[in-house]
Design a protein around this motif. Structure first.
Motif, PDB file in Angstrom:
ATOM      1  N   MET A 245       0.838  -1.206   0.000  1.00 40.96           N
ATOM      2  CA  MET A 245       0.000   0.000   0.000  1.00 40.96           C
ATOM      3  C   MET A 245       0.869   1.249   0.000  1.00 40.96           C
ATOM      4  N   ASP A 246       0.579   2.168  -0.907  1.00 40.46           N
ATOM      5  CA  ASP A 246       1.297   3.438  -0.882  1.00 40.46           C
ATOM      6  C   ASP A 246       0.647   4.387   0.125  1.00 40.46           C
ATOM      7  N   ALA A 247       1.274   5.533   0.329  1.00 37.00           N
ATOM      8  CA  ALA A 247       0.813   6.462   1.362  1.00 37.00           C
ATOM      9  C   ALA A 247      -0.593   6.991   1.073  1.00 37.00           C
ATOM     10  N   VAL A 248      -0.896   7.221  -0.197  1.00 34.79           N
ATOM     11  CA  VAL A 248      -2.233   7.734  -0.549  1.00 34.79           C
ATOM     12  C   VAL A 248      -3.295   6.694  -0.241  1.00 34.79           C
ATOM     13  N   THR A 249      -3.042   5.449  -0.625  1.00 33.85           N
ATOM     14  CA  THR A 249      -4.003   4.377  -0.346  1.00 33.85           C
ATOM     15  C   THR A 249      -4.171   4.186   1.150  1.00 33.85           C
ATOM     16  N   ALA A 250      -3.053   4.189   1.879  1.00 37.13           N
ATOM     17  CA  ALA A 250      -3.117   4.011   3.335  1.00 37.13           C
ATOM     18  C   ALA A 250      -3.974   5.085   3.983  1.00 37.13           C
ATOM     19  N   ALA A 251      -3.779   6.325   3.563  1.00 41.88           N
ATOM     20  CA  ALA A 251      -4.558   7.425   4.138  1.00 41.88           C
ATOM     21  C   ALA A 251      -6.040   7.275   3.826  1.00 41.88           C
ATOM     22  N   ARG A 252      -6.367   6.847   2.624  1.00 40.82           N
ATOM     23  CA  ARG A 252      -7.779   6.658   2.248  1.00 40.82           C
ATOM     24  C   ARG A 252      -8.403   5.536   3.071  1.00 40.82           C
ATOM     25  N   VAL A 253      -7.653   4.455   3.264  1.00 39.94           N
ATOM     26  CA  VAL A 253      -8.167   3.330   4.044  1.00 39.94           C
ATOM     27  C   VAL A 253      -8.419   3.746   5.485  1.00 39.94           C
ATOM     28  N   ARG A 254      -7.449   4.430   6.097  1.00 41.51           N
ATOM     29  CA  ARG A 254      -7.573   4.784   7.505  1.00 41.51           C
ATOM     30  C   ARG A 254      -8.575   5.917   7.733  1.00 41.51           C
ATOM     31  N   ARG A 255      -8.924   6.672   6.712  1.00 40.83           N
ATOM     32  CA  ARG A 255      -9.979   7.679   6.868  1.00 40.83           C
ATOM     33  C   ARG A 255     -11.317   7.002   7.132  1.00 40.83           C
ATOM     34  N   HIS A 256     -11.457   5.776   6.622  1.00 36.77           N
ATOM     35  CA  HIS A 256     -12.671   5.002   6.886  1.00 36.77           C
ATOM     36  C   HIS A 256     -12.483   4.087   8.107  1.00 36.77           C
ATOM     37  N   PHE A 257     -11.512   3.178   8.031  1.00 36.18           N
ATOM     38  CA  PHE A 257     -11.278   2.226   9.125  1.00 36.18           C
ATOM     39  C   PHE A 257     -10.364   2.899  10.144  1.00 36.18           C
ATOM     40  N   VAL A 258     -10.962   3.508  11.155  1.00 31.72           N
ATOM     41  CA  VAL A 258     -10.216   4.361  12.089  1.00 31.72           C
ATOM     42  C   VAL A 258      -9.459   3.549  13.121  1.00 31.72           C
ATOM     43  N   SER A 259     -10.107   2.539  13.722  1.00 30.44           N
ATOM     44  CA  SER A 259      -9.465   1.794  14.805  1.00 30.44           C
ATOM     45  C   SER A 259     -10.309   0.575  15.151  1.00 30.44           C
ATOM     46  N   PHE A 260      -9.776  -0.238  16.053  1.00 32.50           N
ATOM     47  CA  PHE A 260     -10.590  -1.306  16.633  1.00 32.50           C
ATOM     48  C   PHE A 260     -10.214  -1.490  18.094  1.00 32.50           C
ATOM     49  N   GLY A 261     -11.205  -1.884  18.880  1.00 27.05           N
ATOM     50  CA  GLY A 261     -10.972  -2.131  20.292  1.00 27.05           C
ATOM     51  C   GLY A 261     -10.461  -3.540  20.505  1.00 27.05           C
ATOM     52  N   THR A 262      -9.392  -3.656  21.301  1.00 25.85           N
ATOM     53  CA  THR A 262      -8.804  -4.957  21.576  1.00 25.85           C
ATOM     54  C   THR A 262      -8.441  -5.044  23.049  1.00 25.85           C
ATOM     55  N   CYS A 263      -8.767  -6.180  23.675  1.00 26.16           N
ATOM     56  CA  CYS A 263      -8.418  -6.335  25.083  1.00 26.16           C
ATOM     57  C   CYS A 263      -6.946  -6.664  25.261  1.00 26.16           C
ATOM     58  N   SER A 264      -6.208  -6.825  24.169  1.00 22.38           N
ATOM     59  CA  SER A 264      -4.760  -7.013  24.224  1.00 22.38           C
ATOM     60  C   SER A 264      -4.118  -6.231  23.094  1.00 22.38           C
ATOM     61  N   VAL A 265      -3.487  -5.113  23.412  1.00 23.61           N
ATOM     62  CA  VAL A 265      -2.773  -4.380  22.354  1.00 23.61           C
ATOM     63  C   VAL A 265      -1.431  -5.032  22.062  1.00 23.61           C
ATOM     64  N   VAL A 266      -0.959  -5.873  22.968  1.00 26.53           N
ATOM     65  CA  VAL A 266       0.317  -6.557  22.756  1.00 26.53           C
ATOM     66  C   VAL A 266       0.213  -7.551  21.605  1.00 26.53           C
ATOM     67  N   GLU A 267      -0.881  -8.302  21.558  1.00 31.00           N
ATOM     68  CA  GLU A 267      -1.016  -9.335  20.535  1.00 31.00           C
ATOM     69  C   GLU A 267      -1.025  -8.782  19.111  1.00 31.00           C
ATOM     70  N   PRO A 268      -1.809  -7.755  18.801  1.00 31.58           N
ATOM     71  CA  PRO A 268      -1.749  -7.236  17.428  1.00 31.58           C
ATOM     72  C   PRO A 268      -0.413  -6.617  17.070  1.00 31.58           C
ATOM     73  N   ILE A 269       0.249  -5.979  18.044  1.00 32.05           N
ATOM     74  CA  ILE A 269       1.579  -5.423  17.755  1.00 32.05           C
ATOM     75  C   ILE A 269       2.570  -6.550  17.490  1.00 32.05           C
ATOM     76  N   ASP A 270       2.509  -7.608  18.300  1.00 29.06           N
ATOM     77  CA  ASP A 270       3.369  -8.769  18.041  1.00 29.06           C
ATOM     78  C   ASP A 270       3.054  -9.388  16.671  1.00 29.06           C
ATOM     79  N   GLY A 271       1.773  -9.349  16.280  1.00 24.96           N
ATOM     80  CA  GLY A 271       1.402  -9.879  14.976  1.00 24.96           C
ATOM     81  C   GLY A 271       2.023  -9.092  13.840  1.00 24.96           C
ATOM     82  N   LEU A 272       2.037  -7.770  13.974  1.00 21.42           N
ATOM     83  CA  LEU A 272       2.693  -6.944  12.959  1.00 21.42           C
ATOM     84  C   LEU A 272       4.188  -7.251  12.899  1.00 21.42           C
ATOM     85  N   ARG A 273       4.773  -7.435  14.064  1.00 19.94           N
ATOM     86  CA  ARG A 273       6.204  -7.760  14.100  1.00 19.94           C
ATOM     87  C   ARG A 273       6.453  -9.109  13.423  1.00 19.94           C
TER      88      ARG A 273
END
Length: 283
Positions: A245-273
């Protein structure tokens, strides 16, 4: 996997801290302490606000002994009936910075909620309205957008029925994108990739899948193609799509999909890693 830099801002503020909610159910004292500690780490830009329900407001404020005001997204489980009291309570608390409201409604109660928010909600504070998936129609999305509100959709829980099917979630994502609505998701999205939990048997959506699906919806893909992105369990393929994804696409995506609630922020960060998607400064 060799780390790959992603578009700047693609994951910023994506993970709202819902540690005190099921199934995590962290004690309030531990949740607040760990939330503050994470803001002092290189992963701080990835974090969203601390989420607290209004019935636990006194418990939250009892843990705020100092430091900068805590950025909080406040959920109002009783809907429109709690708006007045909650806003008054929050406004009297200098140790909290209200950054969002999250309020349930339905097609039948949405107009009542809109009236209550119009009367009591502080200006400039985004409000997410959690609608049952079946009520996420173009008409209801238009009503939200017309009132300056955002959409919230539940994507998991402690029972199998709380997890929507790929076509159902794809239709909601499409309705939000086509209606120019911002949305957040909640529950069940700890892992980046679509998978079946071996312990529960529940089919979990992946948050990277949702990012790809949102991109497809923005590009005009049909429901089947958006649902296919949500259903894809090939982690390497989804990670490659994210890395591409380029920067323009990323910005368009995140303008819609703002965030999600997670009871563990460690797990999704570890997933990205694990998938090599953290930017160098956040590894």
């Amino acid at each position: 996997m060799t780390p790959t830099d992603t578009a700047p801002g693609l994951f910023d503020g994506l993970f709202d801290d819902a540690a005190v909610f099921p199934p995590g159910d962290a004690p309030m004292a531990d949740a607040v302490r760990l939330h503050r500690e994470r803001w002092a780490t290189p992963q701080a830009p990835l974090l969203g606000p601390f989420i607290c329900s209004f019935p636990r407001w006194a418990e939250l404020t009892g843990e705020l002994t100092g430091g900068a005001p805590l950025a909080v997204s406040l959920t109002l489980p009783s809907g429109a009936d709690q708006v007045d009291a909650a806003i008054a309570e929050v406004g009297a608390e200098p140790r909290v910075r209200l950054v969002a409201l999250e309020v349930p409604a339905s097609a039948a109660t949405l107009s009542t909620l809109i009236a209550a928010l119009d009367r009591y909600a502080p200006p400039g504070v985004p409000t997410y309205v959690e609608l049952p998936l079946g009520d996420v129609t173009p008409a209801q999305v238009a009503a939200l957008v017309g009132a300056g509100l955002r959409l919230k959709v539940r994507t998991g829980g402690v029972v199998a029925s709380a997890f929507p099917s790929e076509p159902a979630l794809a239709a909601a994502v499409q309705a939000a994108v086509r209606g120019d609505a911002a949305f957040k998701l909640t529950a069940g999205l700890h892992d980046p990739i679509r998978h079946r939990d071996p312990a529960t048997g529940f089919e979990h959506h992946g948050f990277l899948n949702v990012l790809v699906a949102t991109s497809r919806a923005i590009d005009g893909a049909d429901t089947e193609a958006v649902a296919a992105a949500l259903a894809d369990q090939d982690g390497a393929r989804i990670a490659a799509a994210i890395a591409g994804m380029d920067a323009v696409t990323a910005a368009r995506v995140r303008r819609h999909f703002v965030s999600f609630g997670t009871c563990s922020v460690v797990e999704p960060i570890d997933g990205l890693r694990h998938h090599g998607l953290l930017r160098e400064e956040q590894r």
